[in-house]
Design a protein around this motif. Sequence first.
Motif, short mmCIF file in Angstrom:
data_model
loop_
_atom_site.label_atom_id
_atom_site.label_comp_id
_atom_site.label_asym_id
_atom_site.label_seq_id
_atom_site.Cartn_x
_atom_site.Cartn_y
_atom_site.Cartn_z
N UNK A 155 -80.80 38.12 -8.33
CA UNK A 155 -80.55 39.34 -9.10
C UNK A 155 -80.40 39.03 -10.58
N UNK A 156 -79.65 37.95 -10.88
CA UNK A 156 -79.46 37.57 -12.27
C UNK A 156 -80.78 37.13 -12.91
N UNK A 157 -81.52 36.30 -12.17
CA UNK A 157 -82.78 35.80 -12.73
C UNK A 157 -83.75 36.94 -12.99
N UNK A 207 -66.71 37.16 -12.32
CA UNK A 207 -67.01 36.01 -11.48
C UNK A 207 -67.28 34.81 -12.37
N UNK A 208 -67.02 33.63 -11.89
CA UNK A 208 -67.26 32.43 -12.70
C UNK A 208 -68.74 32.30 -13.10
N UNK A 209 -69.60 32.88 -12.31
CA UNK A 209 -71.03 32.85 -12.65
C UNK A 209 -71.29 33.51 -13.99
N UNK A 210 -70.59 34.61 -14.23
CA UNK A 210 -70.75 35.33 -15.50
C UNK A 210 -70.34 34.43 -16.65
N UNK A 211 -69.23 33.71 -16.42
CA UNK A 211 -68.79 32.78 -17.46
C UNK A 211 -69.88 31.76 -17.75
N UNK A 212 -70.48 31.23 -16.71
CA UNK A 212 -71.53 30.22 -16.89
C UNK A 212 -72.70 30.81 -17.66
N UNK A 237 -85.48 50.43 -10.79
CA UNK A 237 -86.38 49.29 -10.63
C UNK A 237 -86.16 48.23 -11.69
N UNK A 238 -85.51 48.58 -12.79
CA UNK A 238 -85.38 47.62 -13.88
C UNK A 238 -83.95 47.58 -14.38
N UNK A 239 -83.33 46.40 -14.32
CA UNK A 239 -81.98 46.23 -14.84
C UNK A 239 -82.01 45.09 -15.84
N UNK A 240 -81.46 45.35 -17.04
CA UNK A 240 -81.46 44.27 -18.04
C UNK A 240 -80.20 43.43 -17.85
N UNK A 241 -80.17 42.27 -18.46
CA UNK A 241 -79.07 41.34 -18.31
C UNK A 241 -77.73 41.94 -18.75
N UNK A 242 -77.66 42.56 -19.93
CA UNK A 242 -76.35 43.14 -20.31
C UNK A 242 -75.87 44.15 -19.28
N UNK A 243 -76.82 44.94 -18.73
CA UNK A 243 -76.42 45.92 -17.71
C UNK A 243 -75.89 45.21 -16.48
N UNK A 244 -76.57 44.13 -16.12
CA UNK A 244 -76.19 43.38 -14.92
C UNK A 244 -74.78 42.80 -15.09
N UNK A 245 -74.56 42.19 -16.29
CA UNK A 245 -73.25 41.59 -16.55
C UNK A 245 -72.16 42.67 -16.51
N UNK A 246 -72.44 43.76 -17.16
CA UNK A 246 -71.49 44.87 -17.22
C UNK A 246 -71.13 45.36 -15.83
N UNK A 247 -72.16 45.56 -15.01
CA UNK A 247 -71.87 46.10 -13.68
C UNK A 247 -71.16 45.07 -12.80
N UNK A 248 -71.47 43.76 -12.96
CA UNK A 248 -70.74 42.81 -12.12
C UNK A 248 -69.30 42.63 -12.57
N UNK A 249 -69.07 42.75 -13.89
CA UNK A 249 -67.70 42.60 -14.37
C UNK A 249 -66.84 43.73 -13.82
N UNK A 250 -67.43 44.87 -13.62
CA UNK A 250 -66.65 45.99 -13.09
C UNK A 250 -66.18 45.72 -11.67
N UNK A 303 -85.39 38.03 -16.61
CA UNK A 303 -86.83 38.22 -16.79
C UNK A 303 -87.15 39.59 -17.41
N UNK A 304 -86.50 40.63 -16.86
CA UNK A 304 -86.71 41.99 -17.38
C UNK A 304 -86.30 42.06 -18.84
N UNK A 305 -85.13 41.47 -19.13
CA UNK A 305 -84.61 41.52 -20.50
C UNK A 305 -85.58 40.87 -21.48
N UNK A 306 -86.06 39.67 -21.10
CA UNK A 306 -86.98 38.95 -21.99
C UNK A 306 -88.27 39.74 -22.20
#
Lengths: 274, 374
Positions: A56-58, A229-234, A212-225, A62-65
């Motif tokens: 999901x992150x990858x 997770x330590x993955x976000x930190x990484x 169908x399309x989620x950008x990285x900032x959106x992904x980070x935002x939604x997971x933080x909610x 990709x979408x963001x880039x």
Amino acid sequence: MRRFSWFNATSLTFGFAFLYLPMIILVIYSFNASKLVTVWAGFSTKWYGELFQNEAFLDAVWVTLKVAIISSTLATVLGTMAALVLLRSGRFFGRTLFSGMIYAPLVMPEVITGLSLLLLFIGIGLDRGVLTIVLAHTTFAMCYVSVVVSSRLTTFDQSLEEAALDLGCSPFQAFYLVTLPIIAPAVISGWLLAFTLSLDDLVIASFTAGPSATTLPMKIWSSVRLGVSPEINALSTLMIGVVTLGVICASLISKRSAMKRDQDERTAERAEAA
Amino acid sequence: MTQSVFAPWNDPGAKPLIQFKNVTKRFGEFVAIDDLTIDIFEQEFYALLGPSGCGKTTLMRMLAGFETPTEGTILLDGQNIAPVPPNKRAVNMMFQSYALFPHLSIWDNIAFGLKREGLAKDVIGDRVQEMLRLTRLEKFARRKPHQISGGQRQRVALARSLAKAPKLLLLDEPLGALDKKLRQETQFELMDIQEKTGTTFVIVTHDQEEAMTVASRVAVMDHGKIIQVATPADIYEQPNSVYVADFIGDVNIIEGKAEPQGGKVSIAWAEGQPNVTGTPSSEITKGQTVHFAIRPEKVTISATKPEDATNAIQGKILDIAYLGNVSTYHVELPNGVVIKSQTANNRRLSRRSFTWEDDVWLSWTDTAGILLER
């Protein structure tokens, strides 16, 4: 040498701590072995490994880039054209209105830009996805590009273009053989600015993205909610690393070119004296 | 042996290269060029001289194709050039700022125009080499414009504009950015290059010395109109108006009422002063207001009243401007008018004959000055 002053030392320490402490904590915790973000359980790089396993992150990366590259390129072309037209076409009726309208989106609240784009896309029945994010990002990044390029064009010696015409260039040739190479640094920095803005954007992307399309900032935002997770930190640590590297490279390049120019000017002065 | 003088403007059969026919150019309300008609002949070095804002640059930009006349026609070789865009004209321009392309080397700058013509590589190479030799820039071919000095940049700009062998070369204040010494050297270089290439040059300048040095003919302009076109010597010695006389060099102007006296004109110009006598070039009626213009170097200064001079006036030395080679004496007449007299310092300063407050006589012959009606 200046004497040591407690006041200066204290304000410096506080200033930098204010700026960088949050980021340092984030970087340190990205190497935390524990799954609980706030509890330190020894050094580990496993979250980086897991990050690269997370589809999901990858996907989001990709979408963001993709969005950033396409939209910043489009914004650069359109923004440069707008800057050229506004600065070159002389005084025509409504010119002030036009230039004002180019810069207005810079101060427009993002929420409003996002909402109005969303309404437009719904209105014309465009399915929301990568395309709509690209269009939205192009729209707002274009203004930034045109600001950067037109500030370069105001100091551009118009007689250079006239010289090119005088020497047999068609107006189009004069543009790509003379004007474009000279304003290239401004165009490139316009592109970089558009690229960063697109990478960064959360608000407008949230309005215009579809399932169908989620950008990285959106992904980070939604997971933080759902909990940090330590993955976000990484992931954030990696982003900090990339940005730092970019800034260092850019400043090195500009420093070297400034040194080269200094050297050239000294050579020219010597030639003149000789 | 008689040498033939280059003066096609005196030859009624000569065909001008450029003809301005009643050209007017307006920018909104402002009239930059006002119903102007001039001819410029092949191989001429034609100088447009005037104060800033007199329209000389507009005239040049119309020749280059960056401006189009509002009214009238401009003919180049008999062809109306109004509809021809700048890139299709056999006219090249050397810009005041030089406008060298900063991203290209000196070699590429000079080759720029040739490359647009789509010439073969070796033809371009030869031509660029020739231009580099002409302007003595061979050593700098690989450098970028910011890596060379101001004087060298000026030569690159010249080489670039000459590379395409234009019928007409326009020079917009070409030496404005150079210091005085380099400017004088470059003026002679320009004349040399003009002679070698046989190109017609039109130069715009506000520096009258520069115009006098380089040009075959000088056109003095004011407010969009040509006031006089003549050779440098004629402009200086036979100005057609007070404006031209005053613009070129230093001059004393005496205004008065004319009184023709058998081929000569006597001018009553001040109460209690002897009349000034001059030789008219045109019909002068009695009582007409005329201006008598005389150059300071044609006014002789002496301690006693000269015996044979037609005109002699007494005054007191007010000021002395010592310029090294010449000194200019400002002599105040009893009625307050100041006349300038210039003398070559062919003796050392310590042996100078006059000093401040000395009573002196100013004198000149009746043909030394010129009578102007306006």
